[in-house]
Write a protein that holds these residues in place. Sequence first.
Motif, short mmCIF file in Angstrom:
data_model
loop_
_atom_site.label_atom_id
_atom_site.label_comp_id
_atom_site.label_asym_id
_atom_site.label_seq_id
_atom_site.Cartn_x
_atom_site.Cartn_y
_atom_site.Cartn_z
N CYS A 1 0.83 -1.20 0.00
CA CYS A 1 0.00 0.00 0.00
C CYS A 1 0.87 1.25 0.00
N HIS B 1 -5.27 -5.06 -2.31
CA HIS B 1 -5.51 -4.03 -1.30
C HIS B 1 -6.39 -2.94 -1.90
N MET C 1 -0.49 0.53 4.80
CA MET C 1 -1.59 0.06 5.64
C MET C 1 -1.47 -1.44 5.87
N MET D 1 -8.30 0.82 -1.17
CA MET D 1 -8.45 1.99 -0.30
C MET D 1 -9.58 2.84 -0.82
CU LIG Z 1 -3.75 1.46 1.58
#
Ligand SMILES: [Cu+2]
Length: 802
Positions: free
Chosen positions: A201, A384, A205, A386
């Motif tokens: 990330c 991942h 994260m 976000m």
């Molecule tokens: Cu992230």
Amino acid sequence: MNLGTGKADARPGVFLAVLFSTFISAAILPALPGNVEFSGTVLDPSGHSVAGASITLVNSLTGTSRKVVSDSSGQYRFLELPVGTYHLKVSYTGFALYSRDVTVDENGPRNLAVTLRIAARKESVTITSSAPGTYTPLGGTQRGVNANDEARSLNAAELLAEAPGASLRDNGGLATIPLLHGMDDDRVKVVTNGMTVSPSCPNHMNPPLSYIDPSNVAQVSVMAGITPVSMGGDSIGGTIAVDSPQPVFAAPGERVHTEGVLSTFYRSNGESYGPSLVASISTQHFSFGYAGTWTNTDDYRDGRGHLVTSTYAQNTNHVLTLAAQGAGNLFVLQAGFQNAPYEGFPNQQMDLVGNRSEFVNFRYRRILRKTVLDARVFWQNVRHEMNIGKDKSTFPMPMWMPMDTHGRDLGYSVKWAIPFTERHSLQLGSELQRFTLNSTWPAVPGTAPYMGPNPFISMNEGVRSRLAWFAEVNNQWTPHWATLVGIRNDTVWSNAGPVSGYSDMYSMDADAFNALKRSRTDVDLDASALARYEPSAHLSFEMGYARKTRAPNLYERYAWSTDWMTSGMINWFGDGNYYVGNVNLKPEVAHTVSGTASWHDRTHNEWEIKVTPYQTYVRDYIDVNELATQMYGMSTFSQLMFANHDARVSGIDVSGTAAIWKSARYGRGELTGVGGWLHGRRTDTGTGLYQMMPLNARFGLKETLKRLTGGPEIQLVDRKNDTDPLRLEQHTPGYALVNLNAGYQWWHLRFEGGGTNLLNRWYYLPLGGVNFDDFQASGWMGQIMPLTGPGRSFYVGMSVPF
Ligand SMILES: [Cu+2]
């Protein structure tokens, strides 16, 4: 007695190693005194002798091990044992593994009585897990993780809180990032079950320790100070190794062995809770195990009752283990799945709205004659996602900014330990890690040209491949002198494909980036040398030097957009700033000088004080240059480009334990303390480095009275006023926290309970970054403030072995 160098000619590797050792020290080896006897008794909790227990001694320096079995009266005896420090392990089916360090000298120990405890959980009785060829530097710490640690730790990084030299940067609930001696994040090598995985990330994260649940951790090792090259590589701050329990096998004479433990916890502040299960079924040769957890946590409240938003998280972990052993071979195949559907980040503009990963980790360990081969192959795949999470949707702006990242790690590690005499050994090793990264931010309809009409290609086939080899020699020159010397090379190849932005608005940056020669090769050369001197049974000294190198990560080199909004998405510092990459970054090279002095009782069991001063000079430390600043309301933010600058960090770690009472009536009372001070500076500007932990200490009193253990703990943190002006880092005042931990064993059940921040103190986290959520809630108008820590919280935990 001579050192057996005469035998060396038989094997060329041995010959070379001896030559190498001779090269390191021109000292002429004095004759060693005669070997000694070490004996004792194994007892069960009621004081009866235990026959047939396995007693293993691993030499701390050479890694060579010896094993004996206790006789019908529980007696064991090692004859002809070279003097030195050993790791003693005693195992017997149904009892917890007993382990401690012992110093063996002319006087023994004789009649060392070992009292085994009933197996509580996860303490497997296999003895194939000892690791010959490992040298534990005095500045390093290694400790087992118990049920109490698990009940109060939100994530695996929190298990490191008490390790000398370590500090923790608050990130998301699962994603706390450890620092060693002021070196943060990627500067620390984190090894989980032998795997090195990369945070994929752009906000980190998903750092390596976010993939392993505390309930599946048996041991944490922290190498601050001088990290031997065999444990380091591609890092300058040291190494953290986190290991799950070893696979369990049935004991001789047992047909099928089953064991497991079901545990659960609840923490009041944030209402965290979750069950976990660790179970296995095995024969003497095969083992099948499962470890699974589910945890959920809500936002916590600080000491003034203010809800700290975006501190929620949820996570699931499943790991299957298949293992086989026999004739000096051990095979372990692990496969796992992790799913974090959401996790808030109070110090980021973005939150995690999905992190799914799968991994496979294969380990083969073979004992061949006296040498030990340990090889691993691993793979991890991470998807991942976000976006702006549920707590942050209060600001009247486009509240939708999806960012999808896909990371893959593939690697191997091979270590071959060759103890050619009881006092001299060689370790050879090689590692490969290939990390592939793609990050695409889908267009948001109706927001062109800022966030559409095309997807934003942040990272296109970013690749970072690292191939390493090392050689390390351990020598116990005399009973008092030992050295560990190694050299290492890591070659890192980095590259990234052409990129494009949401619209033509981003063309200038994209075109400039695409025109660059982006492929880079970094050849890193590391070396470490440690010398240990133990003049008496009460004193140990260690001095060392290391040269360590870290090549830039993919975002440091290839984050390409200088646009204000998109550069704000590149930030793993929690400081609210905006980051731009720099293809021309050079690797950072650290030169560290460190020493450790330790005063202790003969057994290291009654009292010990350890002091580790260190100084690191980092050439081409990857810091930042300011590109621009901007005011939003009452707050200022910086746009920063990664750049090499020299830096220096000095500090000192102090830790100690002392048994202060011991009686039948009041049990055993032990006082522990750990503290650290450090100071980090850019050498050109003389300004502070980012997130240097202020002076801090922890003191604990632990009482063990029959089945009850626990006691109070005080945590003291000084004010932080030595900050990084480029990142607009804010000062934080000092604070003191009072915690209480207790554990109670009733029959086979274990209960944990206690509280953290019992006085409900309100404080800013010195390494928490900024509270971006509150700033956003003010409509980007208010004064951005540091993140506050959790107020009072009580916890309970229970584990049920079966
Ligand atoms: Cu992230």
